[in-house]
Design an enzyme around this catalytic site. Sequence first.
Site, PDB file in Angstrom:
ATOM      1  CD  GLU A 176       7.969  -4.052  -3.523  1.00 36.11           C
ATOM      2  OE1 GLU A 176       9.089  -3.644  -3.068  1.00 36.11           O
ATOM      3  OE2 GLU A 176       7.010  -3.130  -3.350  1.00 36.11           O
ATOM      4  CG  ASN A 305       3.765  -4.467  -4.702  1.00 38.33           C
ATOM      5  OD1 ASN A 305       2.727  -4.756  -4.880  1.00 38.33           O
ATOM      6  ND2 ASN A 305       4.790  -5.033  -3.832  1.00 38.33           N
ATOM      7  CE1 TYR A 307       3.857   1.757  -0.646  1.00 39.64           C
ATOM      8  CE2 TYR A 307       4.977   0.301  -2.108  1.00 39.64           C
ATOM      9  CZ  TYR A 307       4.196   0.468  -1.254  1.00 39.64           C
ATOM     10  OH  TYR A 307       3.760  -0.491  -0.507  1.00 39.64           O
ATOM     11  CD  GLU A 382       3.670  -4.179  -1.020  1.00 32.63           C
ATOM     12  OE1 GLU A 382       4.372  -3.081  -0.880  1.00 32.63           O
ATOM     13  OE2 GLU A 382       4.021  -5.168  -0.602  1.00 32.63           O
TER      14      GLU A 382
END
Length: 481
Positions: A176, A305, A307, A382
């Site tokens: 990241e 990744n 979220y 992730e």
Amino acid sequence: MPDANLRFPPGFLWGAATAAYQIEGAAREDGRTPSIWDTFSHTPGKVLGGDTGDVACDHYHRWREDVRLLADLGLKAYRFSVSWPRVQPTGRGPAVRRGLDFYRALVDELLAHGITPMVTLYHWDLPQELESALPGGGPAGGGWPERDTAERFAEYAGIVAGALGDRVELWTTLNEPWCSAFLGYGSGVHAPGRTDPAAALRAAHHLNLAHGLGARALRAALPARARIGVSLNPSAVRPLTSSPADLDARRRIDALANRVFTGPMLRGAYDDDLLADTARVTDWAFVRDGDLDVTRQPLDFLGINYYSPAVVSAASPSGAPRHDGHGGSDHSPWPGADSLVSFHRAPGELTAMDWPVDPTGLKDLLLEYTAQAPGVPLYVTENGAAYDDKPEGGAVHDPDRVRYLHGHLSAVHAAIREGADVRGYFLWSLMDNFEWAYGYSKRFGAVYVDYETQRRTPKSSARWYAKVAASGELPQAVAEG
Ligand code: FCB
């Protein structure tokens, strides 16, 4: 067959992820020196509750137990990061053998349990010395805004490759880089906590360069079977409406969140609109001839990744809260766009981070990156969620996390069905750990950690995920319990 389970491709890697500073502790042992996160977390007011990574999950001493946890859960892969100041304390010069021995032993233990290691070289713990003491750094500091840090990273990559290359096949350079550049040097909510928009853009370029130089150093040192990639956190950014002004806000944030890295890494260029949008902040004179050939290295895979998505519009009257999931600072992490774009809360239930749950963002990104990097396999390096988990009678019941994982794994499956070549999924995180500026207040683990006793307790989501990993199949519906 509406009730059939969703079957993942054979060989799909079911894993879990962690990062050095978040779990290792042992901050002053065996020659390790402070990283920027040690300095930052020890600075009053920077991390909630004054928490630090001094002890964290004490993984540096409990790694065998932690590998056993992975093995008991039947996981096939483990993504961890190497602490730069543990293996090369000042960020330059010779390596510390004890530091490298730790990671060698960890990898051997993983392999002995049939667990595939994925090594991340940089998960945010820059040796403090590189931040403070670069020639020409001056009082403003060195770190990623300085070109030399990229050169140092390449040297460090070569050291780790030399030590682990005979036993690790999966490598990622950076985790990241957006957070390193824009939260570290723009909004200042991450280490080193600087708030200088021009420095943030310089940092982004030098992270791109570090990725390129690091990937080259890895290639030179590793056997041909090694697979080299990078973990990005692309933003699934959506316009609030389809008005031209909101679409333009989307374009701006896509440039600053995504294309600032994928341009140099995948196409060897910074897009013209990014350069124009940020022209008032910097002239980009730090990009030297040849840099963009270095940043575009052949990639064996891309790590995504994910979220939560972002929703943006043209700026609404000032003073509106910024719902970009990176609050906590009056300084914006969006150089050149701060006064022009507003962030809105995306629809959906919220996790304990106040991040909306929306798996469609993950599916969209996997398909988008399939189109942007044709032929490059993807890993979800992730994905996961924080909830306020509490032990009850020796067990931790976390149905919210099961639902989150079920939704996001369904999205991965849907993306694969529509043509994305996704090779594996790493749950963030194996265990509760130091969640950066939130300290220990946010629990992302599949395994609960009691920080008083360091006792680990698999949550019900861990058992649920273990079943999915063992069978390679996702039930259509979330089973209660
Ligand atoms: C990501 C980080 C990881 C973890 C999760 C919640 O941005 O890479 O270390 O903190 O967020």
